[in-house]
Design an enzyme around this catalytic site. Structure first.
Site, PDB file in Angstrom:
ATOM      1  CG  ASN A   1     -15.509  -2.353 -18.908  1.00 48.09           C
ATOM      2  OD1 ASN A   1     -14.442  -2.556 -19.481  1.00 48.09           O
ATOM      3  ND2 ASN A   1     -15.759  -2.800 -17.673  1.00 48.09           N
ATOM      4  CG  LEU A   2     -11.296  -0.712 -22.075  1.00 45.39           C
ATOM      5  CD1 LEU A   2      -9.886  -1.254 -21.871  1.00 45.39           C
ATOM      6  CD2 LEU A   2     -11.294   0.507 -22.993  1.00 45.39           C
ATOM      7  CD  GLU A   3     -12.994  -7.049 -21.676  1.00 44.59           C
ATOM      8  OE1 GLU A   3     -12.556  -7.431 -22.768  1.00 44.59           O
ATOM      9  OE2 GLU A   3     -12.524  -7.388 -20.568  1.00 44.59           O
TER      10      GLU A   3
ATOM     11  CE1 TYR B   1      -3.048  -3.267   1.053  1.00 42.93           C
ATOM     12  CE2 TYR B   1      -4.053  -1.675  -0.428  1.00 42.93           C
ATOM     13  CZ  TYR B   1      -4.020  -2.940   0.124  1.00 42.93           C
ATOM     14  OH  TYR B   1      -4.959  -3.868  -0.240  1.00 42.93           O
TER      15      TYR B   1
ATOM     16  CG  HIS C   1     -13.856  -1.770  -1.943  1.00 38.26           C
ATOM     17  ND1 HIS C   1     -13.786  -2.284  -3.210  1.00 38.26           N
ATOM     18  CD2 HIS C   1     -14.969  -2.331  -1.371  1.00 38.26           C
ATOM     19  CE1 HIS C   1     -14.798  -3.124  -3.398  1.00 38.26           C
ATOM     20  NE2 HIS C   1     -15.533  -3.158  -2.297  1.00 38.26           N
TER      21      HIS C   1
ATOM     22  CB  THR D   1     -16.198  -1.890 -12.021  1.00 36.37           C
ATOM     23  OG1 THR D   1     -16.059  -2.970 -11.093  1.00 36.37           O
ATOM     24  CG2 THR D   1     -17.651  -1.696 -12.391  1.00 36.37           C
ATOM     25  CB  SER D   2     -13.828  -6.684 -13.972  1.00 35.24           C
ATOM     26  OG  SER D   2     -13.607  -6.884 -12.573  1.00 35.24           O
TER      27      SER D   2
HETATM   28  C1  BV8 Z   1     -17.743  -8.864   1.705  1.00 37.46           C
HETATM   29  C2  BV8 Z   1      -9.490  -2.872  -1.814  1.00 37.46           C
HETATM   30  C3  BV8 Z   1     -19.032  -9.706   3.470  1.00 37.46           C
HETATM   31  C4  BV8 Z   1      -8.164  -3.497  -1.830  1.00 37.46           C
HETATM   32  C5  BV8 Z   1     -10.890  -4.507  -2.840  1.00 37.46           C
HETATM   33  C6  BV8 Z   1     -18.595 -15.647  -4.003  1.00 37.46           C
HETATM   34  C7  BV8 Z   1     -19.664 -14.966  -4.556  1.00 37.46           C
HETATM   35  C8  BV8 Z   1     -19.930 -13.648  -4.197  1.00 37.46           C
HETATM   36  C9  BV8 Z   1     -19.102 -12.985  -3.295  1.00 37.46           C
HETATM   37  C10 BV8 Z   1     -18.038 -13.671  -2.768  1.00 37.46           C
HETATM   38  C11 BV8 Z   1     -17.781 -14.989  -3.100  1.00 37.46           C
HETATM   39  N1  BV8 Z   1     -16.670 -15.376  -2.421  1.00 37.46           N
HETATM   40  C12 BV8 Z   1     -16.228 -14.337  -1.659  1.00 37.46           C
HETATM   41  C13 BV8 Z   1     -17.055 -13.325  -1.852  1.00 37.46           C
HETATM   42  C14 BV8 Z   1     -16.972 -11.994  -1.250  1.00 37.46           C
HETATM   43  C15 BV8 Z   1     -15.883 -11.156  -1.891  1.00 37.46           C
HETATM   44  C16 BV8 Z   1     -15.916 -11.238  -3.394  1.00 37.46           C
HETATM   45  O1  BV8 Z   1     -16.736 -10.613  -4.045  1.00 37.46           O
HETATM   46  N2  BV8 Z   1     -14.982 -12.039  -3.956  1.00 37.46           N
HETATM   47  C17 BV8 Z   1     -14.934 -12.187  -5.404  1.00 37.46           C
HETATM   48  C18 BV8 Z   1     -13.473 -12.295  -5.833  1.00 37.46           C
HETATM   49  C19 BV8 Z   1     -15.751 -13.402  -5.790  1.00 37.46           C
HETATM   50  N3  BV8 Z   1     -16.179  -9.800  -1.493  1.00 37.46           N
HETATM   51  C20 BV8 Z   1     -15.721  -9.364  -0.311  1.00 37.46           C
HETATM   52  O2  BV8 Z   1     -15.005 -10.003   0.433  1.00 37.46           O
HETATM   53  C21 BV8 Z   1     -16.222  -7.972   0.093  1.00 37.46           C
HETATM   54  N4  BV8 Z   1     -16.728  -8.061   1.417  1.00 37.46           N
HETATM   55  O3  BV8 Z   1     -18.324  -9.544   0.915  1.00 37.46           O
HETATM   56  O4  BV8 Z   1     -18.030  -8.808   3.030  1.00 37.46           O
HETATM   57  C22 BV8 Z   1     -19.194  -9.507   4.907  1.00 37.46           C
HETATM   58  C23 BV8 Z   1     -20.469  -9.662   5.428  1.00 37.46           C
HETATM   59  C24 BV8 Z   1     -20.635  -9.480   6.767  1.00 37.46           C
HETATM   60  C25 BV8 Z   1     -19.555  -9.154   7.579  1.00 37.46           C
HETATM   61  C26 BV8 Z   1     -18.291  -8.983   7.040  1.00 37.46           C
HETATM   62  C27 BV8 Z   1     -18.102  -9.166   5.685  1.00 37.46           C
HETATM   63  C28 BV8 Z   1     -15.090  -6.955   0.125  1.00 37.46           C
HETATM   64  C29 BV8 Z   1     -14.478  -6.819  -1.236  1.00 37.46           C
HETATM   65  C30 BV8 Z   1     -13.501  -5.639  -1.235  1.00 37.46           C
HETATM   66  C31 BV8 Z   1     -12.089  -6.138  -1.475  1.00 37.46           C
HETATM   67  N5  BV8 Z   1     -11.227  -4.975  -1.663  1.00 37.46           N
HETATM   68  N6  BV8 Z   1     -10.163  -3.398  -2.951  1.00 37.46           N
HETATM   69  C32 BV8 Z   1      -7.266  -2.761  -2.768  1.00 37.46           C
HETATM   70  O5  BV8 Z   1      -7.724  -1.936  -3.580  1.00 37.46           O
HETATM   71  O6  BV8 Z   1      -6.088  -3.058  -2.679  1.00 37.46           O
HETATM   72  S1  BV8 Z   1     -11.370  -5.290  -4.243  1.00 37.46           S
HETATM   73  C33 BV8 Z   1     -10.633  -4.620  -5.635  1.00 37.46           C
HETATM   74  O7  BV8 Z   1     -11.012  -5.406  -6.767  1.00 37.46           O
HETATM   75  C34 BV8 Z   1     -11.159  -3.258  -6.003  1.00 37.46           C
HETATM   76  O8  BV8 Z   1     -11.406  -2.436  -4.929  1.00 37.46           O
HETATM   77  C35 BV8 Z   1     -12.399  -3.547  -6.763  1.00 37.46           C
HETATM   78  O9  BV8 Z   1     -13.517  -3.531  -5.917  1.00 37.46           O
HETATM   79  C36 BV8 Z   1     -12.267  -4.974  -7.146  1.00 37.46           C
HETATM   80  C37 BV8 Z   1     -12.596  -5.147  -8.584  1.00 37.46           C
HETATM   81  O10 BV8 Z   1     -11.732  -4.407  -9.284  1.00 37.46           O
HETATM   82  P1  BV8 Z   1     -12.245  -3.453 -10.465  1.00 37.46           P
HETATM   83  O11 BV8 Z   1     -12.317  -2.087  -9.916  1.00 37.46           O
HETATM   84  O12 BV8 Z   1     -13.475  -3.961 -11.143  1.00 37.46           O
HETATM   85  O13 BV8 Z   1     -10.992  -3.595 -11.398  1.00 37.46           O
HETATM   86  P2  BV8 Z   1     -10.657  -4.760 -12.406  1.00 37.46           P
HETATM   87  O14 BV8 Z   1      -9.196  -4.693 -12.692  1.00 37.46           O
HETATM   88  O15 BV8 Z   1     -11.242  -6.046 -11.931  1.00 37.46           O
HETATM   89  O16 BV8 Z   1     -11.460  -4.325 -13.702  1.00 37.46           O
HETATM   90  C38 BV8 Z   1     -11.131  -3.114 -14.355  1.00 37.46           C
HETATM   91  C39 BV8 Z   1     -12.182  -2.904 -15.418  1.00 37.46           C
HETATM   92  O17 BV8 Z   1     -11.915  -1.670 -16.065  1.00 37.46           O
HETATM   93  C40 BV8 Z   1     -12.180  -3.982 -16.485  1.00 37.46           C
HETATM   94  O18 BV8 Z   1     -13.526  -4.385 -16.739  1.00 37.46           O
HETATM   95  C41 BV8 Z   1     -11.585  -3.265 -17.715  1.00 37.46           C
HETATM   96  O19 BV8 Z   1     -12.160  -3.755 -18.916  1.00 37.46           O
HETATM   97  C42 BV8 Z   1     -12.008  -1.840 -17.460  1.00 37.46           C
HETATM   98  N7  BV8 Z   1     -11.110  -0.830 -18.058  1.00 37.46           N
HETATM   99  C43 BV8 Z   1      -9.755  -0.856 -18.135  1.00 37.46           C
HETATM  100  N8  BV8 Z   1      -9.322   0.288 -18.711  1.00 37.46           N
HETATM  101  C44 BV8 Z   1     -10.426   1.034 -18.997  1.00 37.46           C
HETATM  102  C45 BV8 Z   1     -11.558   0.330 -18.574  1.00 37.46           C
HETATM  103  N9  BV8 Z   1     -12.813   0.810 -18.725  1.00 37.46           N
HETATM  104  C46 BV8 Z   1     -12.941   2.018 -19.318  1.00 37.46           C
HETATM  105  N10 BV8 Z   1     -11.893   2.755 -19.743  1.00 37.46           N
HETATM  106  C47 BV8 Z   1     -10.633   2.294 -19.608  1.00 37.46           C
HETATM  107  N11 BV8 Z   1      -9.606   3.041 -20.057  1.00 37.46           N
END
Ligand code: BV8
Length: 229
Positions: free
Chosen positions: A202-204, A57, A110, A177-178
């Protein structure tokens, strides 16, 4: 662009900061490619190796300080200025590019790189540019400073407030966001239930792309600017 007095709820992800030079999470060369999520973005990872997590971080905080908001951040600030009190930005991002781009109503669901949190008493304070493991909490003095970031398995911030906004939305736009991480990825379903018009920038198409009524594909700096114009 939208009817007057619309309640416009925006959700942003790493893609809106990509054109400012901050890697996204899931691109090949993205943040998660360099680190295992479990090692740097979970409480267990922090307990196992706090030094690795604090350095991860610190590096992102330093990078965020070097980059600048892009046209997409500025367009959202203009949208807010044109619709006083009617625009809310919910970001998954932990950088401060929305604020530096001129947005006032930003909810960091987050957490944020500029925040420190006490792992013992939950006190929050402005993070130093370089945090060290064992930094003392200014409130309880425990050597328990951690980044004020919501890790996997932790509850995102302000969820009740965010759901209030979603249930009142006339327009919901997800930008860069993905759709892989919940509960943020479930916001579009909430907005649809409220009868909102839903757009994905998004890009896709994302993992939840099929739930959006409209898609604006291309770089956010272009598509969001055109949408707000
Ligand atoms: C919780 C901080 C419950 C850290 C982050 C199964 C099913 C459902 C849920 C879960 C499951 N198993 C586990 C879970 C829960 C889990 C989860 O969802 N896991 C996933 C992997 C399945 N979620 C959690 O744990 C959350 N908490 O559920 O709590 C609870 C209930 C009671 C009591 C206590 C707890 C907490 C999740 C938060 C984690 N922290 N970030 C840090 O930043 O270092 S997550 C991190 O990844 C980001 O913050 C963001 O949220 C996440 C996704 O990232 P994106 O922002 O979408 O980025 P990504 O790279 O993926 O995509 C980028 C996109 O941009 C792409 O689509 C790309 O095409 C596009 N792009 C790129 N360039 C451009 C563009 N678009 C336009 N223009 C461009 N130029």
């Amino acid at each position: 662009m939208t009817q007057p007095n619309a309640k416009i709820v925006i959700l942003t992800g790493a893609g809106i900061s990509a054109e400012s030079g901050i890697e996204t999470f899931r691109a090949e060369d993205g943040l998660w490619a360099q680190h295992r999520v479990e090692d740097v973005a979970t409480p267990e990872g922090f307990a196992r190796d706090p030094e690795l997590v604090v350095q991860f971080y610190n590096a992102r905080r330093a990078q965020a300080a070097e980059v600048h908001p892009n046209a997409a951040h500025r367009a959202l600030a203009r949208l807010e200025a044109e619709h006083p009190g009617e625009v809310v930005v919910i970001t998954q991002n932990v950088d401060d590019l929305h604020e530096r781009g001129g947005s006032d109503t930003v909810h960091h669901m987050h957490g944020h790189l500029k925040g420190a949190l006490c792992a013992i008493c939950d006190h929050r304070w402005p993070a130093p540019m370089v945090m060290a493991v064992g930094d003392p909490c200014p409130s309880c003095n425990a050597p328990a400073a951690r980044p004020d970031i919501v890790w996997f398995g932790e509850m995102p911030y302000e969820m009740d407030l965010l759901f209030d906004h979603l249930t009142q939305a006339d327009v919901f736009a997800a930008i860069g966001t993905s759709g892989n991480v919940y509960p943020a990825a479930g916001f579009v379903a909430e907005a649809r239930r409220a009868g909102a018009h839903t757009l994905e920038f998004n890009l896709e198409r994302s993992a939840v792309g099929n739930q959006f009524a409209e898609h604006r594909l291309g770089p956010a700096s272009e598509t969001v600017t055109a949408w707000v114009a």
